[in-house]
Design an enzyme around this catalytic site. Structure first.
Site, mmCIF file in Angstrom:
data_model
loop_
_atom_site.group_PDB
_atom_site.id
_atom_site.type_symbol
_atom_site.label_atom_id
_atom_site.label_comp_id
_atom_site.label_asym_id
_atom_site.label_seq_id
_atom_site.Cartn_x
_atom_site.Cartn_y
_atom_site.Cartn_z
ATOM 1 N N LYS A 46 -1.314 -1.146 -4.239
ATOM 2 C CA LYS A 46 -2.348 -0.111 -4.196
ATOM 3 C C LYS A 46 -1.574 1.191 -4.249
ATOM 4 C CE LYS A 46 -5.430 2.221 -1.017
ATOM 5 N NZ LYS A 46 -5.493 3.360 -1.913
ATOM 6 N N TYR A 103 0.866 -1.183 0.000
ATOM 7 C CA TYR A 103 0.000 0.000 0.000
ATOM 8 C C TYR A 103 0.902 1.232 0.000
ATOM 9 C CZ TYR A 103 -3.702 3.180 1.860
ATOM 10 O OH TYR A 103 -4.591 4.203 2.083
HETATM 11 C C1 LIG Z 1 -5.474 9.340 1.357
HETATM 12 C C2 LIG Z 1 -6.817 8.743 1.095
HETATM 13 O O1 LIG Z 1 -7.640 8.712 1.957
HETATM 14 N N1 LIG Z 1 -7.041 8.262 -0.105
HETATM 15 C C3 LIG Z 1 -8.278 7.636 -0.509
HETATM 16 C C4 LIG Z 1 -8.806 8.277 -1.763
HETATM 17 O O2 LIG Z 1 -9.960 7.613 -2.152
HETATM 18 C C5 LIG Z 1 -9.095 9.743 -1.483
HETATM 19 O O3 LIG Z 1 -9.990 9.864 -0.420
HETATM 20 C C6 LIG Z 1 -9.701 10.402 -2.711
HETATM 21 O O4 LIG Z 1 -8.832 10.240 -3.794
HETATM 22 C C7 LIG Z 1 -9.960 11.875 -2.457
HETATM 23 O O5 LIG Z 1 -8.765 12.565 -2.219
HETATM 24 C C8 LIG Z 1 -8.062 6.163 -0.726
HETATM 25 O O6 LIG Z 1 -6.992 5.932 -1.598
HETATM 26 C C9 LIG Z 1 -7.800 5.587 0.648
HETATM 27 C C10 LIG Z 1 -7.791 4.167 0.750
HETATM 28 O O7 LIG Z 1 -7.794 3.442 -0.189
HETATM 29 C C11 LIG Z 1 -7.796 3.612 2.098
HETATM 30 O O8 LIG Z 1 -8.720 3.908 2.808
HETATM 31 O O9 LIG Z 1 -6.863 2.929 2.459
#
Ligand SMILES: CC(=O)N[C@@H]([C@@H](O)[C@H](O)[C@H](O)CO)[C@@H](O)CC(=O)C(=O)O
EC number: 4.1.3.3
Length: 317
Positions: free
Chosen positions: A173, A143
């Site tokens: 990821k 990740y």
């Molecule tokens: C840093 C973060 O929280 N990134 C989100 C994104 O979905 C993010 O919320 C989105 O791109 C908006 O910035 C996801 O990649 C998080 C994720 O996969 C996780 O919860 O581990």
């Protein structure tokens, strides 16, 4: 064929929220509705205990309970359940890996150790190797979230080394905006995989279209929890080469995120704002845990009014 060779995350994977009650305890009674909501919106893969799930704000015991709950309610409804096992230290991660195996997870993923961080490709490979080796039969993902973990190593270099050292490595990821680095990973030969490639899932929803057109297999994201329809349309338009319409969907996601970041900084992190967006479009996930803070009613209403003006509620139809 072994599971390691064929396992693949594709399309939308929801990085799940952890629902809390008003006292900050895990609200186990909310998981059923939540899972139903995802399936209804054609999201049937989940990534548990990551950033969105506030995994690092849970005790190890709570993390295990969350995993067990997802597996219990998801086993006949979800296609894949990936458990994020990363922690402050290796021993906690290994405990989470052993638990994931016993609970019946489909795959595991890890962030690096979060206090004393790996500072070289070799040390990161060695660290991940120990975690993956604790569950050699389970597909393993790294990740990559440099903005949060502070581990800013080149991922093409890391994956080129890891593919020879970690037999269960399936993919990454990729939650960095460095698409140049991602292109390199997409082209690393992976002879232990049926299609010869690593499985790359992207984690920046607001530029997902770019990642997908470059060859990413899907998205592990937070915003598909409450706006999956936007991404399903975006994927459909992209695969029909209707880029004009696909870009409109991506623009919606980007505009929403711009507003979300602003409220996220008010409340301590984007995850707080994402939880409130979920409450507006799906089941209520409750407040975030400290150091994030609850929204006041006035703030919540202001947020709702801004995203409503953007057209958010019309996009979900
Ligand atoms: C840093 C973060 O929280 N990134 C989100 C994104 O979905 C993010 O919320 C989105 O791109 C908006 O910035 C996801 O990649 C998080 C994720 O996969 C996780 O919860 O581990």
């Amino acid at each position: 064929m072994s599971k390691i060779s064929t396992f693949k995350l594709e399309g939308l994977v929801a990085a799940t929220f952890t629902p809390f009650d008003e006292d900050g305890n895990i609200a186990f009674s909310k998981f059923e509705d939540y899972c139903e909501h995802l399936v209804r919106n054609d999201v049937n893969q989940v990534y548990v205990n990551g950033t969105t799930g506030e995994g690092m704000s849970l005790t190890l015991e709570e993390r295990k309970q969350v995993v067990e709950k997802w597996i219990e309610i998801g086993k006949n409804r979800l296609k894949k359940i990936v458990v994020q096992v990363g922690a402050l230290n290796l021993h906690d991660s290994l405990e989470m890996v052993h638990h994931a195996v016993g609970a019946g997870a489909d795959a595991i993923a890890t962030v690096p150790s979060l206090f004393f961080r790996p500072t070289s490709i070799d040390s990161l490979v060695e660290y991940c190797k120990k975690i993956a080796a604790a569950a050699p039969e389970l597909p393993f993902y790294y990740y990559h979230l440099p903005s949060v973990t502070g581990v800013e190593l080149n991922m093409e270099d890391f994956m080129r080394a890891a593919v020879h050292e970690i037999p269960s490595l399936v993919g990454i990821k990729f939650s960095s905006k460095d698409l140049v680095d991602m292109i390199g990973i997409l082209n690393i030969p992976a002879p232990h995989r049926a299609d010869g490639k690593l499985n790359v899932v992207f984690g920046c929803d607001e530029q997902l279209m770019a990642a997908m057109t470059l060859g990413a297999d899907g998205s592990v994201g937070s915003t598909c929890n409450f706006m999956a329809a936007v991404y399903h349309r975006m994927f459909g338009f992209t695969s029909n080469f209707n880029l004009v319409e696909a870009r409109k969907e991506q623009y919606r996601s980007q505009q929403l995120c711009r507003i979300m970041y602003r409220y996220g900084s008010l409340w301590g992190n984007n995850v707080a704002a994402l939880k409130y967006l979920m409450a507006m479009a799906g089941p209520n996930m409750g407040p975030p845990r400290p150091p994030m803070r609850k929204a006041t009613l006035a703030e919540f209403n202001q947020f709702k009014s801004e995203i409503s003006d953007l057209g958010f509620f019309d996009w979900l139809k």
